[in-house]
Design an enzyme around this catalytic site. Structure first.
Site, PDB file in Angstrom:
ATOM      1  N   ARG A  83      -2.700  -2.157  -3.306  1.00 26.43           N
ATOM      2  CA  ARG A  83      -3.907  -1.373  -3.095  1.00 26.43           C
ATOM      3  C   ARG A  83      -3.864  -0.198  -4.067  1.00 26.43           C
ATOM      4  O   ARG A  83      -2.923   0.604  -4.042  1.00 26.43           O
ATOM      5  CB  ARG A  83      -3.944  -0.861  -1.670  1.00 26.43           C
ATOM      6  CG  ARG A  83      -5.190  -0.082  -1.405  1.00 26.43           C
ATOM      7  CD  ARG A  83      -5.288   0.318   0.027  1.00 26.43           C
ATOM      8  NE  ARG A  83      -6.584   0.926   0.253  1.00 26.43           N
ATOM      9  CZ  ARG A  83      -7.064   1.192   1.440  1.00 26.43           C
ATOM     10  NH1 ARG A  83      -6.355   0.889   2.508  1.00 26.43           N
ATOM     11  NH2 ARG A  83      -8.236   1.761   1.588  1.00 26.43           N
TER      12      ARG A  83
ATOM     13  N   ARG B  68     -10.593  15.385   6.944  1.00 24.94           N
ATOM     14  CA  ARG B  68     -11.329  15.700   5.706  1.00 24.94           C
ATOM     15  C   ARG B  68     -12.733  16.177   6.048  1.00 24.94           C
ATOM     16  O   ARG B  68     -13.327  15.742   7.025  1.00 24.94           O
ATOM     17  CB  ARG B  68     -11.423  14.454   4.813  1.00 24.94           C
ATOM     18  CG  ARG B  68     -10.119  14.099   4.159  1.00 24.94           C
ATOM     19  CD  ARG B  68     -10.241  12.817   3.352  1.00 24.94           C
ATOM     20  NE  ARG B  68      -9.473  11.746   3.930  1.00 24.94           N
ATOM     21  CZ  ARG B  68      -9.637  10.449   3.647  1.00 24.94           C
ATOM     22  NH1 ARG B  68     -10.554  10.069   2.782  1.00 24.94           N
ATOM     23  NH2 ARG B  68      -8.880   9.535   4.219  1.00 24.94           N
TER      24      ARG B  68
ATOM     25  N   ASN C 109       0.876  -1.169   0.000  1.00 27.29           N
ATOM     26  CA  ASN C 109       0.000   0.000   0.000  1.00 27.29           C
ATOM     27  C   ASN C 109       0.916   1.224   0.000  1.00 27.29           C
ATOM     28  O   ASN C 109       1.483   1.581   1.028  1.00 27.29           O
ATOM     29  CB  ASN C 109      -0.880  -0.047   1.256  1.00 27.29           C
ATOM     30  CG  ASN C 109      -1.863   1.109   1.318  1.00 27.29           C
ATOM     31  OD1 ASN C 109      -1.864   1.996   0.457  1.00 27.29           O
ATOM     32  ND2 ASN C 109      -2.687   1.109   2.347  1.00 27.29           N
TER      33      ASN C 109
ATOM     34  N   GLU D 216      -8.266  -5.079   5.344  1.00 27.65           N
ATOM     35  CA  GLU D 216      -8.163  -4.799   3.911  1.00 27.65           C
ATOM     36  C   GLU D 216      -6.980  -5.526   3.278  1.00 27.65           C
ATOM     37  O   GLU D 216      -7.040  -5.949   2.127  1.00 27.65           O
ATOM     38  CB  GLU D 216      -8.020  -3.275   3.704  1.00 27.65           C
ATOM     39  CG  GLU D 216      -9.295  -2.534   4.039  1.00 27.65           C
ATOM     40  CD  GLU D 216      -9.082  -1.079   4.404  1.00 27.65           C
ATOM     41  OE1 GLU D 216      -8.561  -0.826   5.510  1.00 27.65           O
ATOM     42  OE2 GLU D 216      -9.424  -0.204   3.609  1.00 27.65           O
TER      43      GLU D 216
END
Ligand code: ADP
Length: 389
Positions: free
Chosen positions: A90, A238, A8, A376
């Site tokens: 990823r 965010r 990743n 994940e």
């Protein structure tokens, strides 16, 4: 022993996990090289959680992602015997077309590079190690696993914005993200509660990045993320859903440039922006500052509003699942959220909520509440194995 490496790659960090391929996939090591180009630090733990490497470098020692790949690759070859059979990556964006993981060759790589403008902060960094490994180790399959792929089964109705239709064809549409997490959690729910998994379910991935997904029969119907991973819930840094008029105001009246706006929306907003204290829920829970309370109340409020919208999309609700950093580790946040969802028929069992059990609702709760830890990386390893066999 055959192994699969999961990578990743971000702008300043390279995270990796190595799995042994057997009757099941077994995690051997998990690590990261962080602060690339500034204060590089390489740390990894084995399956028992023991630290197996802990090294710092000068900024020139690991100046970029390519160099980080080199260091991590050399260390893995030195420490782990066995045959590396594939590398799973990823990749944030699979655009409108990629609905499943894919083995990357030059042609696919060029297609995926077309999506760089859709995710400028992530896509190039995700693809850089693939490009490098295709050149240096052409015999090892490189598999791209997308954060968007799980949502490609959406009804087109869901993915449209109400702007002139030509923009949809151009790629301006709601893609949804966190798909690898939702896919993993949906699979686990199918194992633990197969009947419930067939019905209408909301999964709340509440980490530093946060979103929610409406699922029926384990398939995504709606996701609070849209064109980018800025939409939906407020996150650590965010903004989440925002009136586009605010952005016009900031540009026209505030004189903000696109890159200033981007920095503010991605890095200075969310819990951090609202509280002025921290992006981390643990810090906010520990604080007695009113701004910390406001930030947490706002997060819970937005989660409950979005839960209502997703339940409407599903036409009902049988289960609500918590996952990721906040969802998995914070009984108090789960309690506060469950309280807001009471009107949907949720009944939290306080003892179960505290005890770390998977099912945390009472026996007579109309809507079951679950905590299912996400993974994940394991999902990527499983996909990678699936593509090469
Ligand atoms: P990422 O999106 O970076 O993968 P994670 O899923 O690891 O994020 O979640 C990280 C966030 O989870 C932290 O920023 C913190 O807000 C939250 N978190 C982790 N542990 C706890 C805890 N015990 N209580 C409350 N929040 C927690």
């Amino acid at each position: 022993m055959d192994t699969i490496l999961v990578v990743n790659a971000g702008s300043s960090s390279l995270k990796f996990e190595l799995f042994a391929v057997g009757t099941a996939l077994t995690r051997l090591v998990k690590g990261q090289l962080e602060s690339i180009g500034t204060t590089p630090h390489f740390a990894a733990k084995n399956a028992k959680g023991e630290q197996v490497v802990n090294r710092s470098y000068s900024s020139a020692g690991v100046p970029d992602l390519a160099s980080a790949m080199h260091h991590v690759g050399a260390w893995l070859r030195d420490q782990h015997e066995g045959q590396l059979v594939a590398i799973g990556h990823r990749v944030v964006h699979g655009g409108p077309d990629y609905a499943r993981p894919v083995r990357v060759d030059q042609h696919v790589l060029e297609e995926l590079e077309r999506y760089v403008p859709l995710a400028p902060l992530h896509q190039l960094n995700n693809l850089a190690p693939i490009r490098m490994l295709l050149e240096r180790q052409p015999g090892i399959p490189q598999i791209a696993c997308f954060d968007t792929a799980f949502h490609r089964v959406h009804d087109p109705l869901t993915d449209h914005y109400a702007i002139p239709a030509r923009y949809f064809a151009e790629g301006v549409r709601r893609y949804g993200f966190h798909g690898l997490s939702y896919e993993y959690v949906a699979g686990r729910l199918r194992e633990v509660a197969p009947d419930i998994a067939r019905g209408p379910v909301i999964v709340a991935h509440l980490g530093n990045g946060a979103s929610m997904c409406a699922l029926r029969d384990g398939q995504s119907l709606e996701c609070t993320f849209g064109f980018t991973a800025l939409d939906g819930l407020p996150m650590g840094t965010r903004c989440g859903q925002i009136d586009p008029g605010v952005l016009l105001y900031l540009i026209e009246q505030g004189g903000m440039t696109p890159s200033e706006l981007q920095d503010m929306l991605y890095n200075e907003s969310g819990l951090k922006g609202l509280s002025g204290i921290s992006n981390d829920v643990r810090d906010l829970l520990a604080s007695d500052d009113v701004r910390a309370a406001l930030a947490l109340d706002h997060l819970v409020h937005r989660i409950s509003l979005n839960a209502g919208a997703l339940a409407a999309a599903l036409g009902g609700l049988e289960a609500f699942v918590f996952t990721a950093g906040i969802g998995e580790n914070s009984p108090i946040m789960r309690e506060r959220i469950a309280k807001k969802l009471k009107w949907l028929g949720t009944q939290l069992d306080p003892a179960r909520n505290e005890s770390g059990e998977m099912l945390i609702s009472t026996a007579d709760s109309q809507v079951a509440l679950y905590v299912i830890p996400t993974d994940e990386e394991l999902m990527i390893a499983q996909h990678t194995l699936g593509v090469i066999t």
